[in-house]
Scaffold this motif. Structure first.
Motif, PDB file in Angstrom:
ATOM      1  N   THR A 107      40.140 -66.555  19.226  1.00  0.00           N
ATOM      2  CA  THR A 107      39.689 -65.628  18.190  1.00  0.00           C
ATOM      3  C   THR A 107      38.180 -65.399  18.254  1.00  0.00           C
ATOM      4  O   THR A 107      37.629 -64.698  17.405  1.00  0.00           O
ATOM      5  CB  THR A 107      40.066 -66.130  16.779  1.00  0.00           C
ATOM      6  OG1 THR A 107      39.497 -67.420  16.560  1.00  0.00           O
ATOM      7  CG2 THR A 107      41.574 -66.186  16.609  1.00  0.00           C
ATOM      8  N   ASP A 108      37.537 -65.944  19.263  1.00  0.00           N
ATOM      9  CA  ASP A 108      36.097 -65.758  19.444  1.00  0.00           C
ATOM     10  C   ASP A 108      35.813 -64.281  19.731  1.00  0.00           C
ATOM     11  O   ASP A 108      36.399 -63.690  20.637  1.00  0.00           O
ATOM     12  CB  ASP A 108      35.614 -66.623  20.610  1.00  0.00           C
ATOM     13  CG  ASP A 108      34.114 -66.582  20.813  1.00  0.00           C
ATOM     14  OD1 ASP A 108      33.455 -65.617  20.383  1.00  0.00           O
ATOM     15  OD2 ASP A 108      33.595 -67.531  21.423  1.00  0.00           O
ATOM     16  N   ASP A 109      34.911 -63.695  18.960  1.00  0.00           N
ATOM     17  CA  ASP A 109      34.589 -62.275  19.114  1.00  0.00           C
ATOM     18  C   ASP A 109      34.020 -61.932  20.485  1.00  0.00           C
ATOM     19  O   ASP A 109      34.081 -60.785  20.914  1.00  0.00           O
ATOM     20  CB  ASP A 109      33.596 -61.829  18.034  1.00  0.00           C
ATOM     21  CG  ASP A 109      34.225 -61.776  16.649  1.00  0.00           C
ATOM     22  OD1 ASP A 109      35.474 -61.696  16.554  1.00  0.00           O
ATOM     23  OD2 ASP A 109      33.477 -61.820  15.663  1.00  0.00           O
ATOM     24  N   SER A 110      33.467 -62.917  21.189  1.00  0.00           N
ATOM     25  CA  SER A 110      32.887 -62.648  22.506  1.00  0.00           C
ATOM     26  C   SER A 110      33.910 -62.735  23.640  1.00  0.00           C
ATOM     27  O   SER A 110      33.578 -62.447  24.794  1.00  0.00           O
ATOM     28  CB  SER A 110      31.725 -63.611  22.786  1.00  0.00           C
ATOM     29  OG  SER A 110      32.205 -64.928  22.982  1.00  0.00           O
ATOM     30  N   LEU A 111      35.135 -63.097  23.348  1.00  0.00           N
ATOM     31  CA  LEU A 111      36.152 -63.245  24.394  1.00  0.00           C
ATOM     32  C   LEU A 111      36.361 -61.962  25.191  1.00  0.00           C
ATOM     33  O   LEU A 111      36.362 -62.004  26.424  1.00  0.00           O
ATOM     34  CB  LEU A 111      37.479 -63.757  23.815  1.00  0.00           C
ATOM     35  CG  LEU A 111      38.607 -63.999  24.818  1.00  0.00           C
ATOM     36  CD1 LEU A 111      38.204 -65.014  25.881  1.00  0.00           C
ATOM     37  CD2 LEU A 111      39.861 -64.465  24.095  1.00  0.00           C
ATOM     38  N   PRO A 112      36.528 -60.803  24.567  1.00  0.00           N
ATOM     39  CA  PRO A 112      36.717 -59.583  25.366  1.00  0.00           C
ATOM     40  C   PRO A 112      35.550 -59.312  26.327  1.00  0.00           C
ATOM     41  O   PRO A 112      35.768 -58.949  27.484  1.00  0.00           O
ATOM     42  CB  PRO A 112      36.838 -58.476  24.320  1.00  0.00           C
ATOM     43  CG  PRO A 112      37.329 -59.175  23.098  1.00  0.00           C
ATOM     44  CD  PRO A 112      36.670 -60.530  23.135  1.00  0.00           C
ATOM     45  N   GLU A 113      34.336 -59.550  25.862  1.00  0.00           N
ATOM     46  CA  GLU A 113      33.162 -59.333  26.714  1.00  0.00           C
ATOM     47  C   GLU A 113      33.156 -60.297  27.896  1.00  0.00           C
ATOM     48  O   GLU A 113      32.867 -59.920  29.030  1.00  0.00           O
ATOM     49  CB  GLU A 113      31.898 -59.500  25.881  1.00  0.00           C
ATOM     50  CG  GLU A 113      30.621 -59.189  26.626  1.00  0.00           C
ATOM     51  CD  GLU A 113      29.399 -59.324  25.744  1.00  0.00           C
ATOM     52  OE1 GLU A 113      28.420 -59.917  26.217  1.00  0.00           O
ATOM     53  OE2 GLU A 113      29.435 -58.855  24.593  1.00  0.00           O
ATOM     54  N   ARG A 114      33.481 -61.556  27.639  1.00  0.00           N
ATOM     55  CA  ARG A 114      33.525 -62.555  28.722  1.00  0.00           C
ATOM     56  C   ARG A 114      34.612 -62.212  29.730  1.00  0.00           C
ATOM     57  O   ARG A 114      34.411 -62.348  30.946  1.00  0.00           O
ATOM     58  CB  ARG A 114      33.758 -63.954  28.153  1.00  0.00           C
ATOM     59  CG  ARG A 114      32.579 -64.479  27.356  1.00  0.00           C
ATOM     60  CD  ARG A 114      32.754 -65.942  26.999  1.00  0.00           C
ATOM     61  NE  ARG A 114      34.124 -66.283  26.684  1.00  0.00           N
ATOM     62  CZ  ARG A 114      34.522 -66.880  25.581  1.00  0.00           C
ATOM     63  NH1 ARG A 114      33.654 -67.241  24.676  1.00  0.00           N
ATOM     64  NH2 ARG A 114      35.791 -67.144  25.371  1.00  0.00           N
TER      65      ARG A 114
END
Length: 67
Positions: free
Chosen positions: A49-56
């Motif tokens: 659920t980390d908001d940065s997952l899609p960017e990573r």
């Protein structure tokens, strides 16, 4: 038995069509084994659920990231 083979084939096809799945799972397992959290369920919930997952994931999937 045929149902299991069919499921495996469909799963493999899905993974080929969605390379982000492989990256997401590899990243999760790598962090899990590196950090060795006491509460793996909580760790998984935070990871996915980390908001940065899609960017990573997008960064990992870029052709230059594979070099």
């Amino acid at each position: 038995m045929a149902d299991q083979v069919d499921l495996r084939m469909r799963s493999q096809e899905y993974m080929r069509e969605h390379p982000e799945m492989k990256e997401m799972l590899l990243g999760f397992v790598s962090e899990l084994l590196t950090k060795k959290p006491q509460d793996t369920v909580e760790f998984a919930a935070k990871y996915f659920t980390d908001d940065s997952l899609p960017e990573r994931l997008n960064a990992a999937l870029r052709p230059s990231a594979k070099l």
